[in-house]
Every structure is written in structure tokens, then in C-alpha cells.
Design an enzyme around this catalytic site. Sequence first.
Site, PDB file in Angstrom:
ATOM      1  N   LYS A 143       0.881  -1.180   0.000  1.00 37.42           N
ATOM      2  CA  LYS A 143       0.000   0.000   0.000  1.00 37.42           C
ATOM      3  C   LYS A 143       0.915   1.226   0.000  1.00 37.42           C
ATOM      4  O   LYS A 143       1.131   1.877   1.032  1.00 37.42           O
ATOM      5  CB  LYS A 143      -0.922  -0.061   1.220  1.00 37.42           C
ATOM      6  CG  LYS A 143      -2.246   0.662   1.021  1.00 37.42           C
ATOM      7  CD  LYS A 143      -3.228   0.265   2.087  1.00 37.42           C
ATOM      8  CE  LYS A 143      -4.328   1.283   2.278  1.00 37.42           C
ATOM      9  NZ  LYS A 143      -5.083   1.664   1.100  1.00 37.42           N
TER      10      LYS A 143
HETATM   11  C1  LIG Z   1      -6.089   0.021  -4.233  1.00 40.57           C
HETATM   12  C2  LIG Z   1      -6.856  -0.631  -3.142  1.00 40.57           C
HETATM   13  N1  LIG Z   1      -7.410  -1.839  -3.367  1.00 40.57           N
HETATM   14  C3  LIG Z   1      -8.136  -2.468  -2.425  1.00 40.57           C
HETATM   15  C4  LIG Z   1      -8.355  -1.903  -1.185  1.00 40.57           C
HETATM   16  C5  LIG Z   1      -9.156  -2.636  -0.155  1.00 40.57           C
HETATM   17  O1  LIG Z   1      -8.325  -3.119   0.855  1.00 40.57           O
HETATM   18  P1  LIG Z   1      -8.885  -3.342   2.332  1.00 40.57           P
HETATM   19  O2  LIG Z   1     -10.086  -4.192   2.211  1.00 40.57           O
HETATM   20  O3  LIG Z   1      -7.770  -4.027   3.044  1.00 40.57           O
HETATM   21  O4  LIG Z   1      -9.181  -2.008   2.887  1.00 40.57           O
HETATM   22  C6  LIG Z   1      -7.806  -0.647  -0.907  1.00 40.57           C
HETATM   23  C7  LIG Z   1      -8.029  -0.022   0.397  1.00 40.57           C
HETATM   24  O5  LIG Z   1      -7.176   0.124   1.181  1.00 40.57           O
HETATM   25  C8  LIG Z   1      -7.034  -0.002  -1.899  1.00 40.57           C
HETATM   26  O6  LIG Z   1      -6.490   1.188  -1.663  1.00 40.57           O
END
Ligand SMILES: Cc1ncc(COP(=O)(O)O)c(C=O)c1O
Length: 309
Positions: free
Chosen positions: A154
Site C-alpha cells: 500500500k
Molecule cells: C487500491 C486498493 N485496493 C483495495 C483496497 C481494499 O483493501 P482493504 O479491504 O484491506 O481495505 C484498498 C483499500 O485500502 C485499496 O487502496
Amino acid sequence: MPPYAFFKEQFMPLAEAKVGILTQALHYGTAAFGGIRGNWDSEQERFCLFRIQSHYKRLLDSCRILKIKLPYSIDDMCQLTVELLEKSGYQENAYIRPLAYKSSETIGVRLHDLEDDFFIIITHLPPYLGTEGVRCCTSSWRRVDDTMIPARGKICGAYVNSALAKTDAHENGFDEAILLTHDGHVSEGTGENIFLVINGRLVTPPSSDNILMGITRDTVIKLAKNELGIDTIERSVDRSELYLAEECFFTGTATNVAQIVEIDHRPVGNGETGEITAKLQELFAQVALGRSPKYSDWYTLVSPARVEA
Ligand SMILES: Cc1ncc(COP(=O)(O)O)c(C=O)c1O
């Protein structure tokens, strides 16, 4: 109660937490972040920090990719978050944003020979994509590839990719963009994972199609299997399958489970919330509030006065 931050190894009012304009991460995006929900249960008068250990595990994985070394373990970061939440005095849904970054105040693009730092802030966040159903377009921007900026981290710099697609979608009258990989497979939304319902089963892109491995995605896969007996197939998805799916939805910490009602001006299914999506929304809402003993491993329950688990 003024908003609080954990910054430079101490708790302080958010207004006092400042970085210098030479901070390396500000120039080059060399940072990684998390997004954790503190769901406020007004009946129980407590927060449920949902799967906080998984969020910090992912943050530390992102740090490994970026060669960011922090003096904190997953447990340390969970404990700091609990303390910050207690100090914040919030009694409503809270969104927690930890961020690890290259903190040296110096010019020069690199990952090595730099200092690292970490902060946590808490803010409010209403359901990110609303509750009415999301109208999407397929973006002309492609999802960053693992050989460019790994999407399984991330990583702050990678969110320029999301921002380009999001604003393009917004300016063209859509709520959200769906990004394809460089070879044309469906990857994910700008801040959400995507699921399709095909022949009554869930289908979602695999980790190798440049998705962030979402914690909500993993939760939904488990809830679908355990509670509804529905399997999920992780496989590459073609764009045209979006147009033919019975149902489509996004998952994410900011979004929860959000039904997609239209893609590229075509209704998804009958253009309303599908049956499986609705069931998953309801299940997820209950579980994310910390109300299901079966999933107690996912909960860190925090009441404003004390920590319960
Ligand atoms: C690009 C991206 N994909 C998917 C997600 C979903 O991830 P999560 O369910 O861990 O929040 C996020 C959110 O953080 C994101 O930024």
C-alpha cells in the site's frame, strides 16, 4: 476534544504534528500507509477495530518492499492505535490512518541511507462510495504493474495511479473507475477490490493481477464460504465479463461492501442491488461491528474507558 496524532514517538494534538517541506517521502512518494476502521457500536458503546493485526501485518510488508525499518512490532502498533483511539474521545465511526515514511529532510530519489518514521492519525470517514449503488467506468489508465510499483504494497506513490483514474471517472460523471492490468484484465477500483457474481459463485481477480490484497476481500471470501456456502474463484477476469455478471460489488475498508449498479453505461444485472451482494453487505455489517463471537479473532474491542480484548 481536539484531534490527536501519534507522531515522533509521542501523542500530541494533530495541529502540532508537522513535517518539514524537505521530507523525502513528500517529494518521491516513498511511504506506505494503512486504513483501519474503528466501527462504533452505539448499543454496546464500544469500538471494534476490525482485523487490525492484518492491517499492520500488511503495513510492515509494504515497509519491507520500501526498506522502511520501524522500531515497532505489530502488537506495538495495535497498542498505540488503541491508546490513540481512547485519547481521541470519538464516539462514532473512526478511520485510522497509520503511515510509515522516509523522513530524512534531503533531496535525492532512493530508498537507502535515509531515516524512517511513523505516525497515526484518526479521522471521520462516511461510507466512501455512499450507499446508493456505484456507477463505474472502465478507466483508460492501466493499473501499475508489479514490475513498476508493486500493488500488493500500500505504497503512497502508487496512489497517483488511483488518483488519475478517480478524477478522470469523476469528471466524466461516474462515481468510480475500474482499472485494467497492462494486458487488459480487470484489476480493481482506485481504492477497492472487485467481485463479480457469475452462475451464483463469486469471481475476483487474483493477486497476480496487480491488486492490493484487501482485508475486506479476504473477509468477504470467508463469510461467503462459511455463512452462505458460496465459493470464490480467484482468476483473471475479462472486461466484457463485467457487462454480463449477475452482480458486481466493491470491497474495502473505506467502502465496506458497495454494490455496483452500472458499468460503462450498462446496468449490472437488473441495475439494483443483487441478492448475494445484499446478504454479504448485511453479514459484513454485523461482523465488522464486533457482534459475532465466531469471528472474535478479528476484533479488538475498545470502550472509551478501557480495552477489552
Ligand atoms: C487500491 C486498493 N485496493 C483495495 C483496497 C481494499 O483493501 P482493504 O479491504 O484491506 O481495505 C484498498 C483499500 O485500502 C485499496 O487502496
